[in-house]
Structures are given as C-alpha cells and as structure tokens.
Design an enzyme around this catalytic site. Structure first.
Site, mmCIF file in Angstrom:
data_model
loop_
_atom_site.group_PDB
_atom_site.id
_atom_site.type_symbol
_atom_site.label_atom_id
_atom_site.label_comp_id
_atom_site.label_asym_id
_atom_site.label_seq_id
_atom_site.Cartn_x
_atom_site.Cartn_y
_atom_site.Cartn_z
ATOM 1 N N LYS A 127 5.210 -1.955 7.949
ATOM 2 C CA LYS A 127 6.313 -1.314 7.225
ATOM 3 C C LYS A 127 7.568 -2.161 7.380
ATOM 4 C CE LYS A 127 6.546 3.030 6.810
ATOM 5 N NZ LYS A 127 6.653 4.477 6.976
ATOM 6 N N VAL B 27 5.427 -0.720 2.396
ATOM 7 C CA VAL B 27 4.412 -0.828 3.433
ATOM 8 C C VAL B 27 3.293 -1.721 2.906
ATOM 9 C CG1 VAL B 27 2.863 0.442 4.943
ATOM 10 C CG2 VAL B 27 4.949 1.521 4.115
ATOM 11 N N GLY C 210 7.659 3.814 2.127
ATOM 12 C CA GLY C 210 8.101 4.840 3.056
ATOM 13 C C GLY C 210 9.608 4.933 3.060
ATOM 14 N N GLY C 211 10.104 5.714 3.980
ATOM 15 C CA GLY C 211 11.543 5.901 4.063
ATOM 16 C C GLY C 211 12.289 4.608 4.325
ATOM 17 N N ASP D 166 8.305 18.016 10.877
ATOM 18 C CA ASP D 166 7.797 17.820 9.519
ATOM 19 C C ASP D 166 6.272 17.761 9.526
ATOM 20 O OD1 ASP D 166 8.009 17.645 6.797
ATOM 21 O OD2 ASP D 166 8.496 15.518 6.750
ATOM 22 N N GLY E 61 11.143 1.429 3.570
ATOM 23 C CA GLY E 61 10.924 0.372 2.603
ATOM 24 C C GLY E 61 9.446 0.312 2.319
ATOM 25 N N ILE F 94 0.812 -1.216 0.000
ATOM 26 C CA ILE F 94 0.000 0.000 0.000
ATOM 27 C C ILE F 94 0.840 1.258 0.000
ATOM 28 C CG2 ILE F 94 -2.120 -0.962 0.944
ATOM 29 C CD1 ILE F 94 -1.162 -0.175 3.706
ATOM 30 N N GLY F 95 2.141 1.122 -0.063
ATOM 31 C CA GLY F 95 2.927 2.346 -0.115
ATOM 32 C C GLY F 95 4.400 2.068 0.059
#
Ligand SMILES: *[C@@H]1O[C@H](CO)[C@@H](O)[C@H](O)[C@H]1NC(C)=O
Ligand SMILES: *[C@@H]1O[C@H](CO)[C@@H](O)[C@H](O)[C@H]1NC(C)=O
Ligand SMILES: *[C@@H]1O[C@H](CO)[C@@H](O)[C@H](O)[C@H]1NC(C)=O
Ligand SMILES: *[C@@H]1O[C@H](CO)[C@@H](O)[C@H](O)[C@H]1NC(C)=O
Ligand SMILES: *[C@@H]1O[C@H](CO)[C@@H](O)[C@H](O)[C@H]1NC(C)=O
Ligand SMILES: *[C@@H]1O[C@H](CO)[C@@H](O)[C@H](O)[C@H]1NC(C)=O
Ligand SMILES: *[C@@H]1O[C@H](CO)[C@@H](O)[C@H](O)[C@H]1NC(C)=O
Ligand SMILES: *[C@@H]1O[C@H](CO)[C@@H](O)[C@H](O)[C@H]1NC(C)=O
Ligand SMILES: *[C@@H]1O[C@H](CO)[C@@H](O)[C@H](O)[C@H]1NC(C)=O
Length: 893
Positions: A612, A598, A593-594, A708, A596, A590-591
């Site tokens: 994740k 997800v 990220g920083g 952030d 790896g 599903i995505g």
C-alpha cells in the site's frame, strides 16, 4: 481525530478494498480512514486550538484561515455562562476588521470543490471595542451576497447558516464593511454534508437557513446540536398549537435517514389531538413571498408508533391551494418531505391533515425552511485564482484587498489586478505589482495567467533569469521589468515576441545581458527549468503541508513521537528500489485504500504481499501512516492481517501486508461467489474473528477498539483463515475508566452500535455489536443493510420477525441447502442476538463469545466430513425471544 481522544491508534487500512477490486468488477470505495465529522470550526479571536465540553475541536484563529484583522475579548458583563449556547466559550473572543472593505476567511477543505457544506457563523458584539457602537455589515459567501448582519443590542448572539455546494477549491466567507461600523466575527464553522441533501432543485444555489425546529420535546430541554447532530445543525424547540407531544425511547438508527437526523429529533414528535383536526406551521414570517427567492421546506417524519396490522398514517399536507403533498407512513418509517416553494408564492401556513380513513392523527417531528440565495456573480477563472494565490504566497504579499476572489465582486477586486468581465467567468488581464518590494527569483507562475496582457513588476528586487515561458502568453502586450536585479540574457522567444507586438521594458537591470551576444552558457537554459521544478516542488510541499496541517494538526501535537520522522520498527524496512522490485514496478494494482493505491507484490522468497503506497494526495497523511506502521509493529495476532514491512525511503512511503488470497468475507458471502461458504467454514470464520477481537480488547494493554468491524474488513487467506483488517479507525485507551466520548461517528452504516449513537460513548461493546451483525450475515447470507424498493432494511429487522415465529429454517442462508445442524444454528443465532442487544451493558464480552462459539463449533463437528443433512429438524420451534433483548433459546431442539 482532532478531538478529545489522546490515544490514537491508526492501524491497518483496508487491505479489504484490494480484493473488492479483484474478485468483482465493482470497486467498493474504502470507507476506512476518515469518518471524522470533517468539520472545521474556527474560534475567531482565539489563538489556540481548544475543545469544548463535548470534546468538539476548535481551530486556532490564525493566518492559516485569515490574514487581516485584530483580535479582542468581549467585555465581561456580556459573558453569559448560563446561555443555552454550548459555544459560549468560543463567543468570548472576536476578530474585527478595521481595515479594508472586504476581509475574508478562506477555508480549504481537502476536496471542497463540488462538495456540500453547512457553513455557520456566529457573532456576539459584547462591546468588545469598548465603544458601545453596534455595527451592521454584510456577509458574502464567495463572490456573492449572503446576508446582512444587524444586532438589536450588544448581547444578541447572531447565527447565520447556509448550505452550499462549493464551486471552488476554497470557500471564502467574507465580511463587508458597508460604512456602518466595523465588521467582526466570533465563530465560524464548516461542516461537510451529504451531497444529496439541502440542495436547490435545479441549480447550485446555496440555501440560507431560516429556521430549524424540533417538535415534541419538553420546553426545558436545551437545544440540540453537536454531538447529537453530526451535520452541525442547531435544532430549536418549537411547539405547534392544537398539538400534543409524544415521544419514544427506542433506539433509532439515524443513519437510515440521509439527513442524519439526531435520535433526539426523531424520537419526539407532535400530533393532532384527534384524527380529524390538523397541525399548522405558521410560515407567514418565514417565507417571504415578496422577495425574489425560492424557498425550500423540509418536513421530517419518523412514525415511531406501533400501528395495528397494515395501518398507514396517511397525511394531506397543504402549502397553498395549488401546492399539496401526500405522505403515507407505515410504522417505523423515516421520511423527509422536501417541497420547493417557487418565487412569489404566498404560503402563510402549512397544514397537515389526516386523509379520511387514515384513522391516525397527523404527526410531524421537525421542520426546516431555507431560502435559495441568488448567485449573480461567478468566481474568477480557477487557474487565475490559483495562480494569483500562489504568487501572493510566494512573495508574501500583504495587501488588504488581496483576499477572497481576485475579480469579483468587481468593486472589491484586488488592487493591481485588472480583469476582463465580458464572459461570465472573469479573467485576469493585467497585473501591476510595481514597487511592491518583491524579492527573490522571478516566478514562472506569472506565465500561468493565460489571458494576461500587461505585467508590471517594475521597481522591485527580483533576481535571476526572465522566465522564457512568459513568451507563451498569447495576449501579452507589455512586460515592464524595469528597476530590478535580473540576470542572464533575454530569452530568445521573448525577444522574438517583442518584434511582433510585445513591449519589453527591461532597463535598470544592470546585470541583465541585453544584447544578443552574451556569454552562452547552458546555465541560462537549465536555470529556469530548475527554478520551475523547484518552485513546483515547493508549491507541492506547501499544498501538502497545509493539507496535512489542516487535518492532522492535533495528531501532531498528540503523537509527539511522530516528530521522530522516519519510522523505526522491528519490521523489515525496504528501500525504494526494493519496493519497485517487489511490485515489479507497480505492475498490478489491486485496490485503492485510504492511503492510496495498493499493489500486488512478491518478496524474494516468493511470498505474495499487498503493498500500500502513501500517495501525495492521501487523505490520511503522513503522521497517521507513521503511527500506523509503528503501532502495527507492536501488535501481532494470527487473526489480524499482519504487517510484513514498510518503506520510508526518500519520498516513497509504503506499507507491506500479508496477502489475503481469498478476499473479503462480504464478497465470499455474496451471490457472485459460486463456492458458497459451508456452515462449518462460517463457524470457523466467526471464531477467528472473535479471537482477533478478543486479542484487541483483552490481549492489548491499553485495549484497542477497532470501531469498524464489518464483513468487508474480514479477509481470508488461502487456507480460509479469517483475519481482521483495516484498523485505521481503531483507538486505544490508556485508561479504560475515562469516558471516551467519541467526537465522530466511527464505523459503517449497518454495523453501528445504536447506543454509541445516542450517547457517543465509545467502548468495546460497540465492536461486539458490529461483530453480532457479522454473525447474522454469516447465518443468513444477507447483507447488513439491504436496499429494497421501500428503502433500506437492517438485517436485524429481517431476522426479528422470523425469530419471533421460531422459524430457524427461514433465517438460515437457503444456499446452505439445509446442510447445517439446527442445534448449532440456534446456538449461533442466540450468540448473535446477545451481541446486538440494544443496550451495551447486556452484550457479552467478546471473550465469552469466543467460548460460546467454540461450543457451537463442537456441535457441528460431526458434520465436518461434509455430507448429509440428517440433522435437520423440521420442528417448528417456540421462541421466548422478547423485544427487551433477554433472549433465551428454545428448549426443544
Ligand atoms: C483576553 O483575555 C485573556 C484572558 O483573560 C487574556 O489572556 C488575553 O490577553 C485577552 N486578549 C486580549 C486581546 O485582550
Ligand atoms: C437584546 O435583544 C434581544 C432581542 O431583541 C432581547 O431578547 C434581549 O432582552 C435584549 N437584551 C438587552 C440586555 O436589552
Ligand atoms: C417523553 O414523554 C414523557 C411523557 O410525556 C415525558 O415525561 C418526557 O419528558 C418526554 N421526553 C422528552 C425527551 O421530551
Ligand atoms: C378534535 O379536536 C378538535 C380540536 O381539538 C375538536 O374541536 C373536535 O371536536 C375533536 N373531534 C373529535 C371527533 O373529537
Ligand atoms: C387535502 O386537504 C385539502 C384542504 O385541507 C382538501 O381540500 C383536499 O381535498 C384534501 N385532499 C385529500 C385527498 O384528502
Ligand atoms: C515601466 O515601469 C516604470 C517604473 O515603474 C514606469 O516609470 C514606466 O512608465 C513603465 N512603463 C510603461 C510603458 O508602463
Ligand atoms: C543584485 O544582486 C547582486 C548579487 O545577487 C548583489 O550583489 C547586488 O547588491 C544586487 N543589486 C541590487 C541593486 O540590489
Ligand atoms: C490512568 O488514570 C489514573 C487515575 O485516574 C492515573 O493515575 C494514571 O496515570 C492514568 N494512566 C494513564 C496511562 O494515563
Ligand atoms: C415434519 O416431519 C414429519 C415427519 O417427517 C412430518 O409428518 C411433518 O409434516 C413435518 N412437518 C413440517 C412442518 O414439515
């Protein structure tokens, strides 16, 4: 991350990007994780990591970067603590290279290839060798000549800078002995740049810096470099004749400019004394039209003056009679003019004149000139380079010539390596490592040198089997393994090949079974496989560790608890098998990220989760992963995305978060979302985020600064509860009284505290600023940054003029179709504006924002039932908002 700040709290990483993928086809890359400058600075000759007065980190000069040379201190008479050079301390030590013709520093950035870097070397002789003989030598960048180094005297500091798109995975900076003394180096820096700047127009030619001048500052100002400049440039003060200085103290968003010009550069300029005279930049000495180089001129403009309505500063910039450019600046425009000067064109000066009718004198803030460096040589084929480097490390080969590129330039090629140069990309055709004291098994890597014709490993102490894979080498003609201690039998494929042109020399291996009738045991087939798998694994580990060391060396030192290795936390630990079960063998990605990828998962009780996985190539790395898991297990709040568990089992590392079904706020506010958020939903989201932030700032000891905050990091669950995610950049400070000079620009363009940018001072108010931007997004439905045909526009620049007109209707998101109360919208806007005042000290603490938002929500409650826009007022309101930031809401509502 490798700098001054001792308390690094790396937390949640963008679960946000999960949803980006799912709810819109477009993948928004996570900018969580690495906002470090990414610079690698090596304090040559100094064997410890150290920090300068700005908290900038210098790596120890060790075998990670360079394998040869001797280190020295310069002599004390040359210490110059008054020097304007901030890097003065780093120039006190040098590494010199008495041996070998070519000695190289090898820089391995995590993704060097195809990325743009600014590389700077510094040299100060300082009679380090007590011989009072000043050398002169050459520098090579990779396989090509970069520049010549000469010194007028022993106290001259030589600085050379080049911008280069790396064509290789490694960046070699080599010092070449040309017979005029021993080369040495004091400091070496590598700064990542945006890939779109400082590029030759048609090719990958590196650009060597000639001059980088900041105009309009008073003479006594020191030159500007890090931390003001986040691209590692050094700006020297300059003047133009017939000009006058002027400057602004206004906050400047330097992110608006892709060149990331420091505020100090943008905030000062020179202009002609009147609009009929010109500015001249003398370039006769800078642009060498006799040389076979093209040049690139960068003229930087920021017109910070207020113009009268619609007025444009229109300038005519003349390089030669044939080369002319026109620049039109509206008030507050930031612009960089890039002009290529072809080879052989004489430009003795650049004149900047106002065009008739402009009415404003010509101006300029800064300029740079670069020379494109010809690249006659291409590096050796990358697989050959990688293989030879592997072999070199596997057998710890210390040969002075084995540095830099193996084949190029030809006169510095590696001893024992022969190359074929008939193609522009050289290939290794022969490797002679006779009598080189090689020990251990014979590596299968040798068979990765695809164009190899002869391989001579004779008279070493190699053991084990002869790798069968050597038979795959199409051109192999001679394999000389005589005088080793090899065992097993000769692989069948090699024996066959030896009947068709391969000369096999194997004598002097007493335990090698040379006849075809050896004891057959499966061992001989399995062993090479095991060996190759093992060597692959070892390689992978070496590569991984060196990558990690690189980036996380200091974290390792800082977070000593990291040495615990495995995570222990109160959160639930999952085994590898359980993670496979939860994610149904990673069925639904599903995505990214920083860390790896997800994946969507489901716990045994049916709860959905986001899993994740830490990938081997992760940019964030093991230590951050572990500290994230640890720290996340320490804090909990209903408005922070929470950690459900983790997996640290075998080679699998994963973090398991609660699943946020509604996705991120940015997407919910975008036009793609058909179910536009209602006004009271927006108020509740605002309050949720404020509460989460209040917990981080005031509920945690030490306080945690998120750094952030942005709408894509705000996630909503099924019941529209908002939570803050991606604490990957967060920092906690044990001592709030310390000055937290941040060493890198954290956060995201559009949400960055302008004051943080000027001072580098990191504090809670930076988060408050970012939060204010989210409030404006909620109110207006606009993005923090909108890209228009005229450039980028910040949301505050869109709101401000409307606010000055008191026009709330024009500010509020039209998709609400008026379904909001003007009173609460005003109140909301007031809160937002107070959060984004330019000076941090004027911004409220988040705790009082929580109180105000609750009031705001209370005003809206009557509308909760959802209908009617009866509360809308059409009154045009007067506003007393002023630029200074002291904003009081209109009294009449
Ligand atoms: C350089 O100076 C430092 C401190 O004075 C000293 O500890 C170090 O040994 C010196 N290094 C060399 C190579 O002389
Ligand atoms: C060294 O050379 C530089 C540049 O030519 C000059 O400015 C400086 O005065 C010289 N220093 C000494 C000690 O001669
Ligand atoms: C800006 O201009 C003022 C007035 O000319 C001057 O006093 C000040 O030093 C300047 N600031 C800088 C940074 O040059
Ligand atoms: C503009 O400045 C130039 C040089 O400083 C001077 O010669 C000229 O007379 C000025 N023109 C006007 C209109 O003031
Ligand atoms: C620009 O300047 C050059 C020389 O200074 C002049 O010849 C030319 O006419 C100017 N062009 C315009 C549009 O002003
Ligand atoms: C093989 O290596 C041995 C020992 O180094 C050497 O004497 C012999 O000449 C080599 N044979 C060939 C064909 O190169
Ligand atoms: C060869 O290897 C065996 C066992 O690994 C060892 O006992 C022997 O001493 C080695 N011979 C030489 C010449 O190195
Ligand atoms: C915070 O600073 C005070 C005074 O500077 C010091 O005594 C204390 O140990 C510091 N606390 C931590 C956790 O570093
Ligand atoms: C505001 O409403 C009043 C009464 O409904 C109307 O007369 C007036 O024209 C409106 N003003 C604006 C600016 O729409």
């Amino acid at each position: 991350m490798k700098k001054i700040t001792v308390w690094i709290v790396a937390l949640l990483v963008s679960v946000s990007s999960i949803i980006d993928l799912r709810s819109s086809a477009q993948v928004v890359p996570s900018d969580g994780g690495d906002t470090d400058t990414g610079a690698i600075s090596i304090d040559c000759g100094f064997t410890q990591d150290n920090l300068d007065a700005n908290g900038f980190f210098y790596e120890a000069d060790d075998a990670e970067f360079v394998e040869s040379g001797k280190i020295y201190n310069i002599s004390s008479p040359y210490y110059n603590t008054d020097s304007q050079e901030q890097v003065w301390q780093q120039l006190k030590t040098v590494r010199s290279f008495p041996q070998g013709k070519r000695n190289c520093y090898t820089l391995k950035d995590k993704q060097a290839k195809n990325n743009n870097y600014l590389i700077t070397v510094y040299m100060l002789y300082g009679n380090y060798d007590n011989k009072n003989s000043i050398p002169s030598f050459h520098l090579h960048l990779g396989v090509n000549f970069w520049t010549e180094i000469k010194f007028e005297n022993a106290s001259v500091i030589r600085r050379k800078t080049v911008a280069q798109i790396s064509t290789t995975d490694y960046i070699d900076v080599c010092l070449i002995n040309i017979g005029q003394g021993i080369p040495f180096i004091s400091l070496l820096e590598l700064w990542p740049l945006s890939n779109s700047i400082y590029r030759a127009s048609s090719s990958l030619l590196p650009l060597g810096l000639i001059t980088c001048v900041n105009l309009g500052v008073s003479e006594d100002l020191k030159f500007i470099r890090y931390p003001e400049d986040m691209y590692g440039r050094s700006w020297f003060n300059g003047q133009l004749e017939n000009s006058e200085r002027f400057n602004t103290s206004e906050a400047i968003y330097n992110e608006v400019n892709e060149y990331k010009l420091p505020s100090e550069v943008l905030g000062s300029a020179v202009r002609a004394k009147n609009d009929s005279s010109s500015l001249y930049i003398n370039t006769l000495k800078l642009i060498d039209f006799t040389a076979d180089n093209e040049h690139y001129v960068y003229l930087h403009f920021f017109d910070f003056e207020e113009h009268s309505q619609g007025q444009v500063r229109s300038m005519n910039i003349t390089f030669t009679d044939d080369i002319r450019e026109y620049v039109d600046l509206k008030s507050k425009d930031v612009y960089t003019l890039v002009r290529r000067i072809p080879k052989g064109v004489l430009v003795d000066r650049i004149s900047i004149t106002s065009t008739p009718g402009s009415g404003l004198p010509p101006m300029i803030n800064a300029y740079e000139i670069y020379r494109a460096l010809p690249q006659p040589n291409s590096p050796t084929h990358e697989q050959d380079v990688a293989t030879l480097r592997n072999i070199k490390h596997a057998y710890s080969i210390m040969r002075i010539s084995w540095q830099g590129d193996p084949c190029r330039p030809q006169r510095y090629s590696w001893e024992g390596v022969t190359c074929n140069y008939s193609d522009s990309i050289p290939r290794v055709t022969s490797l002679n490592m006779r009598s080189s004291k090689l020990t251990g098994e014979m590596a299968t890597s040798f068979s990765d040198l695809m164009m190899l014709e002869t391989l001579d490993l004779s008279n070493n102490q190699l053991t084990g089997d002869i790798p069968e894979s050597l038979a795959k080498l199409p051109s192999l003609k001679l394999l000389n393994l005589t005088g080793n201690n090899l065992t097993g039998s000769i692989p069948k494929a090699l024996r066959e090949k030896s009947t068709t042109g391969l000369t096999l020399i194997l004598d002097g291996n007493p335990r090698l079974c040379q006849t075809g009738s050896c004891k057959t045991n499966t061992k001989k087939f399995i062993k090479p496989l095991v060996a190759s798998a093992a060597s692959l694994a070892v390689l992978a580990i070496i590569v991984y560790i060196s990558l990690m060391l690189h980036k996380h060396k200091t974290i390792a030192k800082v977070l000593s608890s990291k040495k615990d290795g495995r995570i222990k936390s109160k959160n639930h630990g999952f085994s590898q098998a359980e993670v496979h079960g939860i994610t149904n063998d990673f069925a639904t990605e599903i995505g990214v990220g920083g860390f790896g990828k997800v994946y969507l998962g489901r716990l045994k009780d049916g709860t959905q989760v986001a899993v994740k996985l830490l990938s081997q190539s992760s940019q964030q790395g093991l230590s951050e992963f572990q500290s994230e898991a640890k720290l996340l297990s320490l804090i909990y709040h209903r408005n922070l995305v929470s950690l459900v568990g983790y997996c640290d089992d075998g080679d699998m590392r994963a973090l398991i978060y609660e699943y946020m079904a509604k996705g991120n706020l940015r997407n919910l506010l975008s036009d793609n979302n058909p179910n536009i958020l209602k006004w009271n939903e927006r108020l509740e989201v605002a309050l949720d985020v404020a509460c989460g932030l209040d917990y981080l700032h005031n509920g945690c000891k030490p306080p945690i600064i998120h750094r952030d905050i942005k709408s894509s990091n705000i996630l909503l669950n099924e019941s529209m509860q908002a939570k803050i995610a991606d604490l990957g950049l967060s920092k906690a400070f044990a001592n709030d009284t310390d000055t937290h000079i941040s060493t890198r620009p954290a956060g995201t363009f559009g949400y960055l505290d302008p004051e943080f940018h000027r001072s580098g001072n990191l504090n809670k108010k930076s988060d408050v600023y970012s939060f204010g931007i989210i409030l404006l997004e909620l109110l207006t439905g606009q993005r923090a940054i909108t890209v228009t045909s005229e450039g980028t526009r910040h949301i505050s620049d869109w709101v401000n003029p409307k606010l000055e007109n008191g026009d709330i209707q024009a500010i509020v998101d039209p998709r609400l179709e008026g379904k909001f109360s003007t009173a609460s919208a005003w109140k909301f806007l007031e809160i937002a504006m107070s959060c984004i005042t330019p000076t941090a000290i004027q911004r409220p603490d988040i705790s009082s924002v929580v109180v105000d938002l609750k009031q705001c929500l209370a005003m809206e409650m009557p509308l909760e039932s959802g209908e009617s826009s009866s509360l809308i007022s059409n009154t045009t309101l007067e506003t007393s908002y002023s630029q200074s930031g002291s904003y009081s809401p209109p009294s009449a509502r």
